[in-house]
Write a protein that holds these residues in place. Sequence first.
Motif, PDB file in Angstrom:
ATOM      1  N   ASP A   1       0.988  -1.029   0.073  1.00 53.03           N
ATOM      2  CA  ASP A   1      -0.042  -0.081  -0.268  1.00 53.03           C
ATOM      3  C   ASP A   1       0.939   1.337   0.215  1.00 53.03           C
ATOM      4  O   ASP A   1       0.398   2.309  -1.017  1.00 53.03           O
TER       5      ASP A   1
ATOM      6  N   TYR B   1     -12.771  -6.580   1.695  1.00 50.97           N
ATOM      7  CA  TYR B   1     -12.031  -6.296   2.829  1.00 50.97           C
ATOM      8  C   TYR B   1     -11.468  -4.426   2.054  1.00 50.97           C
ATOM      9  O   TYR B   1     -11.581  -3.806   2.721  1.00 50.97           O
TER      10      TYR B   1
ATOM     11  N   LEU C   1      -4.595  -4.503  -0.200  1.00 50.56           N
ATOM     12  CA  LEU C   1      -4.866  -4.953   0.933  1.00 50.56           C
ATOM     13  C   LEU C   1      -5.914  -6.517   1.495  1.00 50.56           C
ATOM     14  O   LEU C   1      -4.901  -7.446   1.676  1.00 50.56           O
TER      15      LEU C   1
ATOM     16  N   LEU D   1      -5.796  -0.599  -2.849  1.00 51.87           N
ATOM     17  CA  LEU D   1      -6.644  -1.390  -1.408  1.00 51.87           C
ATOM     18  C   LEU D   1      -7.244  -3.307  -1.365  1.00 51.87           C
ATOM     19  O   LEU D   1      -7.006  -3.710  -1.040  1.00 51.87           O
TER      20      LEU D   1
ATOM     21  N   PHE E   1      -5.629  -3.692  10.100  1.00 52.76           N
ATOM     22  CA  PHE E   1      -6.364  -3.832   9.205  1.00 52.76           C
ATOM     23  C   PHE E   1      -6.413  -5.311   9.134  1.00 52.76           C
ATOM     24  O   PHE E   1      -7.381  -6.467   8.996  1.00 52.76           O
TER      25      PHE E   1
ATOM     26  N   THR F   1     -13.925  -2.143   2.129  1.00 49.54           N
ATOM     27  CA  THR F   1     -14.638  -1.294   3.505  1.00 49.54           C
ATOM     28  C   THR F   1     -13.146  -1.405   4.152  1.00 49.54           C
ATOM     29  O   THR F   1     -13.401  -0.027   5.008  1.00 49.54           O
ATOM     30  N   ALA F   2     -11.609  -1.789   4.404  1.00 50.51           N
ATOM     31  CA  ALA F   2     -10.783  -0.179   4.233  1.00 50.51           C
ATOM     32  C   ALA F   2     -11.169   0.950   3.774  1.00 50.51           C
ATOM     33  O   ALA F   2     -10.924   1.725   4.113  1.00 50.51           O
ATOM     34  N   TRP F   3     -11.326   0.816   2.634  1.00 48.71           N
ATOM     35  CA  TRP F   3     -11.160   2.348   1.648  1.00 48.71           C
ATOM     36  C   TRP F   3     -12.140   3.189   2.513  1.00 48.71           C
ATOM     37  O   TRP F   3     -12.225   4.313   3.374  1.00 48.71           O
TER      38      TRP F   3
END
Length: 164
Positions: free
Chosen positions: A26, A102, A141, A137, A77, A105-107
């Motif tokens: 990232d 995932y 991620l 992401l 995360f 959601t992270a964004w």
Amino acid sequence: MHKKAPRKNNVILHILWIGLLTGTLDGLAALMLNYKIHPAVIFKFIASAVFGKAAFKGGAEMVVAGVVFHYLIAILFTNAFYLLYPFFKKVLKNVYLIALLYGTTAWLIMNLVVIPITQKAFPVIKAQVILMGIAILFVCLGLPIALIADRHLKEGKFNIEPKR
């Protein structure tokens, strides 16, 4: 020939290793996407979540703080997504769909919660920026966490239940 004793599976080490991997991927994506901005400014921006505008006036210590915070966020995360993987696998079945969930959601958490709270401003977000952010992401991620967690689950390394 002497056989090595099997290593005890260590979920904490898995999470730390995957967190370092996702943080690195990232971070590299952020640096490449923002190639016109000096890397120090990017990490000072991250440090400014804690230190405010003073982060931009600081030197190497603020860059280091930004890098540390960046990896801490990646590990947090990773921890949540890795530990939730068995649940999502039962419900959604598809590792790539889980990875997309995932990444999305992270964004959402970072851009609609963390940045507005820490920067005391709501970022102006365009559709292209949203899609690019989610794509990054997803790749940096979501995919690594989901693919590694899926492999660990299949290999029986996903040992998170407390011993009795």
